[in-house]
Scaffold this motif. Structure first.
Motif, PDB file in Angstrom:
ATOM      1  N   MET A   1      44.879   6.896 -30.154  1.00 32.91           N
ATOM      2  CA  MET A   1      45.967   6.413 -31.005  1.00 32.91           C
ATOM      3  C   MET A   1      45.429   5.544 -32.118  1.00 32.91           C
ATOM      4  N   SER A   2      45.834   5.797 -33.332  1.00 36.24           N
ATOM      5  CA  SER A   2      45.300   5.028 -34.453  1.00 36.24           C
ATOM      6  C   SER A   2      46.054   3.723 -34.644  1.00 36.24           C
ATOM      7  N   HIS A   3      47.307   3.679 -34.160  1.00 39.17           N
ATOM      8  CA  HIS A   3      48.103   2.467 -34.321  1.00 39.17           C
ATOM      9  C   HIS A   3      47.636   1.360 -33.394  1.00 39.17           C
ATOM     10  N   ARG A   4      47.858   0.131 -33.816  1.00 39.63           N
ATOM     11  CA  ARG A   4      47.628  -0.986 -32.902  1.00 39.63           C
ATOM     12  C   ARG A   4      48.861  -1.084 -31.999  1.00 39.63           C
ATOM     13  N   PRO A   5      48.672  -1.635 -30.799  1.00 38.67           N
ATOM     14  CA  PRO A   5      49.814  -1.725 -29.889  1.00 38.67           C
ATOM     15  C   PRO A   5      50.957  -2.548 -30.493  1.00 38.67           C
ATOM     16  N   ILE A   6      52.175  -2.234 -30.094  1.00 39.10           N
ATOM     17  CA  ILE A   6      53.349  -2.994 -30.550  1.00 39.10           C
ATOM     18  C   ILE A   6      53.285  -4.399 -29.960  1.00 39.10           C
ATOM     19  N   TYR A   7      53.404  -5.400 -30.820  1.00 38.59           N
ATOM     20  CA  TYR A   7      53.268  -6.782 -30.355  1.00 38.59           C
ATOM     21  C   TYR A   7      54.549  -7.275 -29.693  1.00 38.59           C
ATOM     22  N   ALA A 312      47.191  -2.033 -12.542  1.00 36.34           N
ATOM     23  CA  ALA A 312      47.300  -0.648 -13.007  1.00 36.34           C
ATOM     24  C   ALA A 312      48.438  -0.520 -14.020  1.00 36.34           C
ATOM     25  N   LEU A 313      49.504  -1.242 -13.772  1.00 40.81           N
ATOM     26  CA  LEU A 313      50.659  -1.200 -14.667  1.00 40.81           C
ATOM     27  C   LEU A 313      50.276  -1.723 -16.058  1.00 40.81           C
ATOM     28  N   LEU A 314      49.629  -2.868 -16.094  1.00 39.40           N
ATOM     29  CA  LEU A 314      49.242  -3.461 -17.373  1.00 39.40           C
ATOM     30  C   LEU A 314      48.279  -2.536 -18.122  1.00 39.40           C
ATOM     31  N   LEU A 315      47.352  -1.968 -17.375  1.00 37.85           N
ATOM     32  CA  LEU A 315      46.368  -1.059 -17.964  1.00 37.85           C
ATOM     33  C   LEU A 315      47.057   0.156 -18.589  1.00 37.85           C
ATOM     34  N   GLY A 316      48.084   0.663 -17.907  1.00 39.15           N
ATOM     35  CA  GLY A 316      48.816   1.819 -18.405  1.00 39.15           C
ATOM     36  C   GLY A 316      49.617   1.516 -19.661  1.00 39.15           C
ATOM     37  N   LEU A 317      50.082   0.286 -19.781  1.00 39.38           N
ATOM     38  CA  LEU A 317      50.924  -0.081 -20.927  1.00 39.38           C
ATOM     39  C   LEU A 317      50.102  -0.478 -22.159  1.00 39.38           C
ATOM     40  N   GLN A 318      48.912  -0.989 -21.898  1.00 35.04           N
ATOM     41  CA  GLN A 318      48.091  -1.584 -22.953  1.00 35.04           C
ATOM     42  C   GLN A 318      47.913  -0.782 -24.248  1.00 35.04           C
ATOM     43  N   PRO A 319      47.706   0.527 -24.187  1.00 36.55           N
ATOM     44  CA  PRO A 319      47.501   1.253 -25.445  1.00 36.55           C
ATOM     45  C   PRO A 319      48.720   1.204 -26.365  1.00 36.55           C
ATOM     46  N   VAL A 320      49.904   1.061 -25.792  1.00 36.57           N
ATOM     47  CA  VAL A 320      51.126   1.146 -26.593  1.00 36.57           C
ATOM     48  C   VAL A 320      51.711  -0.216 -26.929  1.00 36.57           C
ATOM     49  N   MET A 321      51.597  -1.156 -25.999  1.00 42.13           N
ATOM     50  CA  MET A 321      52.264  -2.442 -26.226  1.00 42.13           C
ATOM     51  C   MET A 321      51.409  -3.613 -25.766  1.00 42.13           C
ATOM     52  N   ALA A 322      51.541  -4.730 -26.501  1.00 39.76           N
ATOM     53  CA  ALA A 322      50.858  -5.966 -26.124  1.00 39.76           C
ATOM     54  C   ALA A 322      51.859  -6.836 -25.394  1.00 39.76           C
ATOM     55  N   VAL A 323      51.754  -6.851 -24.046  1.00 40.43           N
ATOM     56  CA  VAL A 323      52.648  -7.663 -23.219  1.00 40.43           C
ATOM     57  C   VAL A 323      51.784  -8.495 -22.271  1.00 40.43           C
ATOM     58  N   SER A 324      52.412  -9.424 -21.560  1.00 37.60           N
ATOM     59  CA  SER A 324      51.662 -10.238 -20.604  1.00 37.60           C
ATOM     60  C   SER A 324      52.166 -10.004 -19.199  1.00 37.60           C
ATOM     61  N   SER A 325      51.259 -10.176 -18.251  1.00 37.41           N
ATOM     62  CA  SER A 325      51.680 -10.239 -16.856  1.00 37.41           C
ATOM     63  C   SER A 325      51.489 -11.685 -16.453  1.00 37.41           C
ATOM     64  N   GLY A 326      52.486 -12.302 -15.860  1.00 36.52           N
ATOM     65  CA  GLY A 326      52.372 -13.718 -15.534  1.00 36.52           C
ATOM     66  C   GLY A 326      52.276 -14.525 -16.812  1.00 36.52           C
ATOM     67  N   SER A 327      51.602 -15.680 -16.726  1.00 38.11           N
ATOM     68  CA  SER A 327      51.492 -16.531 -17.901  1.00 38.11           C
ATOM     69  C   SER A 327      50.227 -16.223 -18.667  1.00 38.11           C
ATOM     70  N   ALA A 328      50.336 -16.177 -19.977  1.00 34.25           N
ATOM     71  CA  ALA A 328      49.160 -15.951 -20.823  1.00 34.25           C
ATOM     72  C   ALA A 328      48.145 -17.065 -20.593  1.00 34.25           C
ATOM     73  N   CYS A 329      48.672 -18.264 -20.318  1.00 42.19           N
ATOM     74  CA  CYS A 329      47.794 -19.421 -20.184  1.00 42.19           C
ATOM     75  C   CYS A 329      47.018 -19.391 -18.881  1.00 42.19           C
ATOM     76  N   SER A 330      47.525 -18.639 -17.889  1.00 42.15           N
ATOM     77  CA  SER A 330      46.788 -18.600 -16.635  1.00 42.15           C
ATOM     78  C   SER A 330      46.161 -17.220 -16.426  1.00 42.15           C
ATOM     79  N   SER A 331      46.153 -16.399 -17.477  1.00 41.45           N
ATOM     80  CA  SER A 331      45.661 -15.035 -17.296  1.00 41.45           C
ATOM     81  C   SER A 331      44.143 -14.990 -17.117  1.00 41.45           C
ATOM     82  N   VAL A 332      43.447 -16.133 -17.333  1.00 42.01           N
ATOM     83  CA  VAL A 332      42.011 -16.161 -17.036  1.00 42.01           C
ATOM     84  C   VAL A 332      41.774 -16.208 -15.533  1.00 42.01           C
ATOM     85  N   THR A 333      42.765 -16.719 -14.808  1.00 44.04           N
ATOM     86  CA  THR A 333      42.626 -16.749 -13.361  1.00 44.04           C
ATOM     87  C   THR A 333      43.357 -15.538 -12.791  1.00 44.04           C
TER      88      THR A 333
END
Ligand SMILES: *Cc1c(COP(=O)(O)O)cnc(C)c1O
Length: 388
Positions: A1-7, A312-333
Motif C-alpha cells: 500500500m502506498s498510502h500511510r495508515p489513517i491516523y 495479532a489484532l494490532l498487527l493486522g490493523l497496522q497497515p491501514v490505521m494508526a491506533v493504540s492498544s492500551g495506553s500509548a504511554c505504557s506501550s513500551v511495557t
C-alpha cells in the motif's frame, strides 16, 4: 500500500493545524525577542504576544491571566501541581487523594510523594470508569490537602463529574486539581463553576505544538500556595523559571481558540463518526465498549474484542490505521493497561483492546474504511483460532 495508515490516535497526539502553524511562524523569525527584555522593541513585541495568549487561555477556562503558569506540557503541569502543593501544605497535612485510572503523569508523582512520606489514596472506579462520589467523600480526612481527578481519560475518554467533585472538595476545604490534557478545547471547562483550584493543560492534544502547556493556579478564594519546582530567574511570578517560548505559546493559544470556536460543531461531527464506527463494529458480536457510553470524549471509542489475540489484532490493523492498544504511554511495557484492569477486565480482554482516537481531520470515508478493515481483520483472526 502506498498510502500511510489513517491516523486515529488523537489521544496520543494530534497533527498541528495549519492555522496554528501560520500564527507561530513570525515568532521564530521576525519577532524573536525575549519577552523578559524590557528595554527594547524586540522584548516588547514578544511580551505583547505572550500577554495576548495568556489572556486567551485564561478566558478559555474562565480564569484571569495572572493565574496561568506556562510549562513544557501537562506532565510538567501535573508535577508542579502535585509536588508544589505537597511541599507548600506539608505542615497542614500529608494526605492526597487520586484515582487508579489517572495518567502516569499524575500516578508517578504521587508514588514519588509516597516515597517521601505522604499518604496517597488511589480511588477505584466503577465499571463505567467513573469515580463514586460517596467513596470520594468517605476518603476525605482532616489531613487531606489535595484531590487530583482527571477531566477526561486518555484511554477510555470518560469524563469525570468535575463540578460535583469541586463542590465536595470546596466544602471540605481541600484543594482540587484536575489534569485536563485531553479536555481543553474538547469540552466546556470553567474553573469558577466547577470550583477547580489547579488545572493542567497541554497544546499537542488539541492540534497545537508539542512541548508547551500550562498550569492554572487559583489566586483568589482560596489563594493556592505552590512551591516552585524549577528555580531560576523568577519567571511566571516565581512559580516556574525559564525563558518563555513565544512561538509555542502563541501556537498553544491559537489552537485552544480554534478548538473552542469550533467546539459545538466538532462535538456533533465526531460523535456521529464515533457512533457510526461503533454501530458497524458491534455487528460482529463479542465486542465490548470500554467506559461510559455517553459521558465520554466525542472522538473516543475504546473496545475490547473477544476471541482474538491483542498483538495479532494490532498487527493486522497496522497497515491501514494508526491506533493504540492500551495506553500509548505504557506501550513500551507489555503489562495490560492499568485503566482497563481498573474497570475489572481480565488480562486477556485488556490486551485485546483498541483505542480509536478520532479527530479534526478524519472523514466519513476514512471511518467507513476503518470499520470495514477492522471487521475483516477480527473475523479472519477469529476464524483462524476456531480452526486450531
Ligand atoms: C498526554 C497527557 C499527558 C501528558 O501531557 P504532555 O503535554 O505530553 O506532557 C498528561 N495527562 C493526560 C491525561 C494526557 O492525555
Amino acid at each position: 500500500m502506498s498510502h500511510r495508515p489513517i491516523y486515529l490516535d488523537c489521544h496520543a497526539t494530534t497533527p498541528l493545524d495549519e492555522r496554528v502553524l501560520a500564527a507561530m511562524l513570525p515568532y521564530f523569525t521576525e519577532h524573536f525577542g525575549n519577552p523578559s527584555s524590557i528595554n527594547h522593541l524586540y522584548g516588547w513585541e514578544a511580551e505583547a504576544a505572550i500577554k495576548q495568549a495568556r489572556t486567551m487561555l485564561a478566558d478559555a477556562i474562565n480564569a484571569t491571566p495572572e493565574e496561568i503558569v506556562f510549562t513544557s506540557g501537562a506532565t510538567e503541569a501535573n508535577n508542579l501541581a502535585l509536588k508544589g502543593v505537597a511541599e507548600a501544605y506539608f505542615s497542614k497535612g500529608q494526605h492526597i487523594i487520586t484515582v487508579q485510572t489517572e495518567h502516569s503523569a499524575v500516578l508517578d508523582p504521587c508514588q514519588y510523594l509516597r516515597s517521601l512520606g505522604f499518604e496517597i489514596t488511589f480511588l477505584p472506579v466503577q465499571k463505567n470508569g467513573l469515580i463514586d462520589l460517596t467513596q470520594l467523600e468517605k476518603a476525605f480526612r482532616p489531613d487531606t490537602i489535595l484531590v487530583s481527578v482527571m477531566a477526561a481519560n486518555n484511554e477510555i475518554g470518560v469524563l469525570q463529574p468535575l463540578a460535583k467533585i469541586g463542590e465536595l472538595c470546596r466544602n471540605a476545604g481541600i484543594l482540587f486539581h484536575t489534569d485536563a490534557a485531553q479536555a481543553i478545547g474538547k469540552i466546556p471547562l470553567d474553573v469558577e463553576a466547577m470550583k477547580i483550584d489547579l488545572l493542567s493543560m497541554t497544546a499537542h492534544k488539541v492540534y497545537g505544538p508539542k512541548g508547551i502547556g500550562a498550569l492554572y493556579v487559583r489566586r483568589r478564594s482560596p489563594r493556592v500556595q505552590l512551591s516552585p519546582q524549577l528555580h531560576g530567574g523568577g519567571h511566571e511570578r516565581g512559580m516556574r523559571s525559564g525563558t518563555l517560548y513565544p512561538p509555542q505559546i502563541v501556537g498553544f493559544a491559537k489552537a485552544v481558540e480554534l478548538a473552542i470556536a469550533e467546539q459545538a460543531a466538532e462535538t456533533k461531527r465526531l460523535t456521529q463518526l464515533r457512533e457510526n464506527l461503533w454501530q458497524q463494529l458491534q455487528r460482529l458480536g463479542g465486542i465490548h465498549l470500554n467506559g461510559h457510553p455517553t459521558q465520554r470524549l466525542p472522538g473516543n471509542l475504546n473496545i475490547s474484542v473477544e476471541g482474538v489475540d491483542g498483538a495479532a489484532l494490532l498487527l493486522g490493523l497496522q497497515p491501514v490505521m494508526a491506533v493504540s492498544s492500551g495506553s500509548a504511554c505504557s506501550s513500551v511495557t507489555t503489562a495490560p493497561s492499568h485503566v482497563l484492569t481498573a474497570l475489572g477486565h481480565s488480562k486477556q480482554l485488556a490486551y485485546a483492546s483498541i483505542r480509536f482516537g478520532i479527530g479534526r481531520f478524519n472523514t466519513v470515508d476514512e471511518i467507513d474504511l476503518v470499520a470495514q478493515q477492522a471487521i475483516a481483520t477480527i473475523s479472519s483472526l477469529r476464524k483462524q483460532t476456531s480452526l486450531v
